[in-house]
Design an enzyme around this catalytic site. Structure first.
Site, PDB file in Angstrom:
ATOM      1  N   LYS A  83       0.863  -1.177   0.000  1.00 37.30           N
ATOM      2  CA  LYS A  83       0.000   0.000   0.000  1.00 37.30           C
ATOM      3  C   LYS A  83       0.895   1.222   0.000  1.00 37.30           C
ATOM      4  CE  LYS A  83      -4.533   0.887   0.316  1.00 37.30           C
ATOM      5  NZ  LYS A  83      -5.630   0.114  -0.298  1.00 37.30           N
ATOM      6  N   GLY A 188     -19.874   3.020  -1.776  1.00 42.54           N
ATOM      7  CA  GLY A 188     -21.189   3.053  -1.146  1.00 42.54           C
ATOM      8  C   GLY A 188     -22.330   3.312  -2.113  1.00 42.54           C
TER       9      GLY A 188
END
Length: 360
Positions: A83, A188
């Site tokens: 990451k 979302g």
């Protein structure tokens, strides 16, 4: 431009390598964390975020890169975990020069790390970074990439949620269930669509007024709340954290009334022990790095030449993986997060061991 620091002992956190990168002229300050390359090159997105300080940025990249190793292992990918974070406000300092400087640091790792989108970075950013490095995924369709990885991230979360619903209520559907979605951003908004199509009742919140306005306009049947604490304490069947990490903590877990937690956010458990607190309260937690792996499956597919239907088929298998983990947790009498860790560690050890067989 140059590397301004490297940890003296990355092994103290279990990481293979942690590199700090800086280019003063563009304002770039980045940290790349490579947790494991046991299964292959480390793959994980780049988060662009205004951290309070360097320590906060480092803590985030260490947690996120470790999570990516476990996520990629359980997704069945031949990729390790890494990451990166860029420390700063993307609204203020993001520029072509900064992104290209960052791309040169990624290139300097020689393929040990592949980057992609995350919070604060988008497909067009990956196209810019790719002008300086070969080791970037999540590019635009115009440049041969997969496009928006949020699409399959949301699809995978929905599949994991279906598996959790089957485990708790006996049927792999959210029909008639009340689902609370915390965060109407990249993932979302797609998840809400899947839930509504499946017949769920959706309650949602977001700190961004533009996201709330999008929901009012696009899905007027969604109930919107002003504050996440109201959502957490609502009469929900399923709680879906889809914003930043640490959503499940010593304050939110005691207030939860949902029977299932399954969401897209990374590192949802604020600290070790939260998984037991959830289990003690009878709340089934579908581990975040299991159910939110659809995005990494999508961008990983890009490495071999992107095919959306193939990637979606792989992301759909998150349903099967989640079922397996929930059954293993019951059989071994441990929380699902512990069962998931064991499966991931087993694959990293078993498959990673094959690299000891010398090839000419």
């Amino acid at each position: 431009m140059g590397v301004f620091a490297s940890t003296d002992d990355p092994g103290s956190t279990g990481h293979e390598e942690v590199v700090f990168c800086q280019d003063k002229q563009t304002g770039l300050k980045a940290i790349i964390g490579i947790y494991s390359t046991a299964l292959g090159p480390a793959l994980g997105g780049t988060r662009f975020y205004p951290y309070a300080n360097e320590e906060a940025a480092l803590a985030d990249v260490l947690d996120l890169s470790r999570g990516m190793a476990y996520k990629n292992a359980l997704a069945g990918l031949d990729l390790g975990g890494g990451k990166a974070v860029i420390w700063g406000d993307p609204e203020q300092i993001k520029s072509e020069a900064l992104l290209r400087a960052y791309g040169r640091f990624v290139e300097s790792l020689g393929g040990r790390y592949y980057t992609a989108c995350d919070v604060g970075t988008y497909v067009p950013d990956m196209d810019v970074i790719a002008r300086e490095t070969r080791y970037v995924t999540g590019r635009s369709v115009e440049h041969g990439g997969a496009g928006d990885s949020s699409i399959l991230t949301a699809w995978g979360v929905f599949q994991g949620m279906r598996a959790a619903a089957e485990h708790v209520w006996g049927a792999p559907t959210l029909h008639g269930k009340r689902v609370g979605v915390a965060g109407l951003g990249k993932v979302g908004k797609y998840l809400v669509g899947h839930l509504l199509d499946d017949g769920a009742e959706v309650v949602a919140t977001d700190v961004n007024p533009r996201a709330l306005e999008w929901a009012r306009t696009t899905h007027p049947q969604v109930t919107l709340l002003d504050d996440i604490s109201l959502l957490v304490a609502s009469d929900l069947d399923v709680y879906a954290p889809c914003a930043l990490g640490g959503a499940l903590n010593d304050e939110t877990v005691p207030a939860l009334r949902a029977k299932v937690v399954a969401g897209a956010a990374n590192n949802q458990l604020a600290h070790s022990g939260i998984e037991k607190l959830l289990a003690d309260r009878g709340i089934l937690y579908a581990p975040d790095y299991v159910v939110n792996a659809g995005g990494v499956i999508q961008v990983a597919d890009e490495i071999e030449g992107f095919n959306f239907e193939r990637a979606k088929m792989r992301a759909t298998r998150i349903y099967d993986t989640t079922r397996e983990i929930l059954k293993l947790a019951d059989a071994e009498g441990v929380p699902p997060a512990v069962a998931a860790d064991r499966l991931a560690e087993r694959r990293m050890a078993d498959v990673g061991r094959l690299r000891t067989i010398h090839l000419p």
